[in-house]
Design a protein around this motif. Structure first.
Motif, PDB file in Angstrom:
ATOM      1  N   GLN A 177       7.353  -5.934  -5.164  1.00 54.48           N
ATOM      2  CA  GLN A 177       8.119  -5.958  -3.927  1.00 54.48           C
ATOM      3  C   GLN A 177       7.904  -4.656  -3.163  1.00 54.48           C
ATOM      4  O   GLN A 177       8.726  -3.744  -3.243  1.00 54.48           O
ATOM      5  CB  GLN A 177       9.602  -6.166  -4.225  1.00 54.48           C
ATOM      6  CG  GLN A 177       9.913  -7.474  -4.920  1.00 54.48           C
ATOM      7  CD  GLN A 177      11.391  -7.641  -5.180  1.00 54.48           C
ATOM      8  OE1 GLN A 177      12.161  -6.692  -5.104  1.00 54.48           O
ATOM      9  NE2 GLN A 177      11.807  -8.846  -5.476  1.00 54.48           N
ATOM     10  N   PRO A 178       6.803  -4.573  -2.427  1.00 53.58           N
ATOM     11  CA  PRO A 178       6.525  -3.315  -1.726  1.00 53.58           C
ATOM     12  C   PRO A 178       7.535  -2.991  -0.649  1.00 53.58           C
ATOM     13  O   PRO A 178       7.771  -1.831  -0.342  1.00 53.58           O
ATOM     14  CB  PRO A 178       5.125  -3.544  -1.142  1.00 53.58           C
ATOM     15  CG  PRO A 178       4.984  -5.028  -1.053  1.00 53.58           C
ATOM     16  CD  PRO A 178       5.744  -5.564  -2.222  1.00 53.58           C
ATOM     17  N   PHE A 179       8.170  -4.019  -0.056  1.00 53.07           N
ATOM     18  CA  PHE A 179       9.155  -3.787   0.995  1.00 53.07           C
ATOM     19  C   PHE A 179      10.394  -4.652   0.736  1.00 53.07           C
ATOM     20  O   PHE A 179      10.682  -5.582   1.477  1.00 53.07           O
ATOM     21  CB  PHE A 179       8.560  -4.086   2.377  1.00 53.07           C
ATOM     22  CG  PHE A 179       7.235  -3.424   2.611  1.00 53.07           C
ATOM     23  CD1 PHE A 179       7.121  -2.047   2.571  1.00 53.07           C
ATOM     24  CD2 PHE A 179       6.104  -4.179   2.832  1.00 53.07           C
ATOM     25  CE1 PHE A 179       5.900  -1.423   2.759  1.00 53.07           C
ATOM     26  CE2 PHE A 179       4.883  -3.566   3.030  1.00 53.07           C
ATOM     27  CZ  PHE A 179       4.778  -2.189   2.990  1.00 53.07           C
ATOM     28  N   PRO A 180      11.149  -4.351  -0.341  1.00 52.65           N
ATOM     29  CA  PRO A 180      12.315  -5.174  -0.679  1.00 52.65           C
ATOM     30  C   PRO A 180      13.369  -5.125   0.419  1.00 52.65           C
ATOM     31  O   PRO A 180      13.576  -4.111   1.053  1.00 52.65           O
ATOM     32  CB  PRO A 180      12.828  -4.532  -1.974  1.00 52.65           C
ATOM     33  CG  PRO A 180      12.340  -3.122  -1.921  1.00 52.65           C
ATOM     34  CD  PRO A 180      11.005  -3.197  -1.235  1.00 52.65           C
ATOM     35  N   GLY A 181      14.047  -6.265   0.600  1.00 53.04           N
ATOM     36  CA  GLY A 181      15.117  -6.337   1.589  1.00 53.04           C
ATOM     37  C   GLY A 181      14.652  -6.633   2.993  1.00 53.04           C
ATOM     38  O   GLY A 181      15.469  -6.766   3.897  1.00 53.04           O
ATOM     39  N   LEU A 182      13.341  -6.749   3.198  1.00 55.44           N
ATOM     40  CA  LEU A 182      12.821  -6.996   4.532  1.00 55.44           C
ATOM     41  C   LEU A 182      12.729  -8.489   4.782  1.00 55.44           C
ATOM     42  O   LEU A 182      12.014  -9.205   4.092  1.00 55.44           O
ATOM     43  CB  LEU A 182      11.439  -6.351   4.696  1.00 55.44           C
ATOM     44  CG  LEU A 182      10.765  -6.560   6.054  1.00 55.44           C
ATOM     45  CD1 LEU A 182      11.567  -5.872   7.150  1.00 55.44           C
ATOM     46  CD2 LEU A 182       9.342  -6.031   6.037  1.00 55.44           C
TER      47      LEU A 182
END
Length: 329
Positions: free
Chosen positions: A52-57
């Motif tokens: 998850q390189p950009f979690p929450g996106l």
């Protein structure tokens, strides 16, 4: 203030699960990532940073109107009063219904830029909206900052604290309006749309050649903070528009001419990519690490001190802080 609503915007989307309540004390940037229990379906555990390189996106192109309205409703952090392209403005009528406002229209009073995350101030009361706008305008005239952003920059600003003052204009390039610096603007330039801009910056932490920077704009202009950081030779991470203006030769950074430099995907060196656990192709999906963290609002009465609203940074922002070992001193 009647019918005041504040939500947290995350890079073109709204992020749910943000608790309600007005915070009056400075809680920092909220840099610690919240960990959730993971199902143990396999004995081989993958690195969550890589998965998850950009979690929450969340991105609006993956949401329908009803889904986005539900996410917006869940993102409300404070509420006073009665309970074609998919954009914030396009779903305000549905959001108004979801919040129980009936036919009262919501309007945006204050918001970060299109690609930035952070607090968005909404109001269904015209009188409240006008009062807030007057407060923000008076604060700008007296050079009292009401908005505080946090950003992660590729590079460390020198000096570590100061102001950026530059005249900017919008110049159309390949169908895109870009903010371009103007040297020694004349009175005619000012009349034709050139605006003098000013921002304060303060380096909060450094690590791995990057910095956590606090930014306080004292003027309002599209992409002002991104341009100001590029002029410091320290573009904001995830800035795929203005980072291209910063070049490097033999380890030394310099500015390319803004009027001839086209936007392109941000280029990060191999050491930084490794630290962030990103491949070169994943950089194109990196969200802008610029977050409207704090807003000052006028007190209920004229003699009351301002109150403040705070929004912790998104989880992908926290992840980047962890990867770069950036922590607020």
């Amino acid at each position: 203030m009647d019918a005041l609503r504040v939500c947290r915007w995350v890079s073109g989307t709204w992020r749910p699960r943000f608790g309600a309540g007005l915070r009056r004390r400075n809680a920092g940037f909220g840099t610690e990532a919240r960990r959730r229990p993971q199902p143990q379906a396999s004995s081989k555990r993958k690195d969550p940073v890589e998965d998850q390189p950009f979690p929450g996106l969340l991105r609006t192109e993956n949401l329908g109107v009803e889904e986005l309205v539900n996410v917006l409703r869940a993102a409300v952090v404070d509420q006073k009063g009665r309970p074609g392209e998919l954009t914030l403005l396009s779903v305000l009528p549905q959001l108004s219904q979801a919040l129980g406002l009936g036919h009262r229209e919501l309007q945006v009073v204050r918001a970060p830029g299109k690609e930035a995350s952070g607090l968005v101030l909404l109001s269904s009361c015209p009188e409240t909206a006008s009062r807030l706008q007057r407060f923000f305008a008076q604060s700008r005239r007296s050079q009292r900052p009401t908005a505080t952003y946090c950003a992660i920059t590729d590079g460390i600003p020198e000096p570590s604290e100061g102001t950026v003052s530059v005249a900017l204009k919008l110049d159309r390039m390949d169908g895109i309006d870009l903010a371009v610096p103007v040297t020694s603007p004349s009175r005619k330039d000012i009349l034709e749309g050139v605006k003098r801009t000013l921002s304060h910056f303060h380096v909060m932490a450094t690590g791995c050649g990057c910095a956590l920077v606090q930014l306080q704009p004292l003027t309002v202009f599209p992409s002002q903070l991104q341009v100001h950081m590029a002029l410091q030779l320290c573009p904001v991470l995830g800035d795929h528009t203005y980072a291209a203006r910063v070049g490097t030769v033999l380890g030394q950074r310099f500015l390319w001419p803004a009027t001839t430099t086209k936007p392109q995907r941000q280029v990060l060196d191999e050491a930084l990519l490794k630290r962030l656990h990103l491949s070169p192709s994943q950089v194109a999906q990196m969200p802008l690490h610029l977050h409207l963290h704090r807003l000052l609002l006028p007190g209920t009465r004229s003699r009351d001190p301002p109150s403040e609203l705070l929004a912790p940074v998104p989880s992908y922002f926290s992840r980047t802080l962890q990867c770069l070992r950036l922590s607020q001193k």
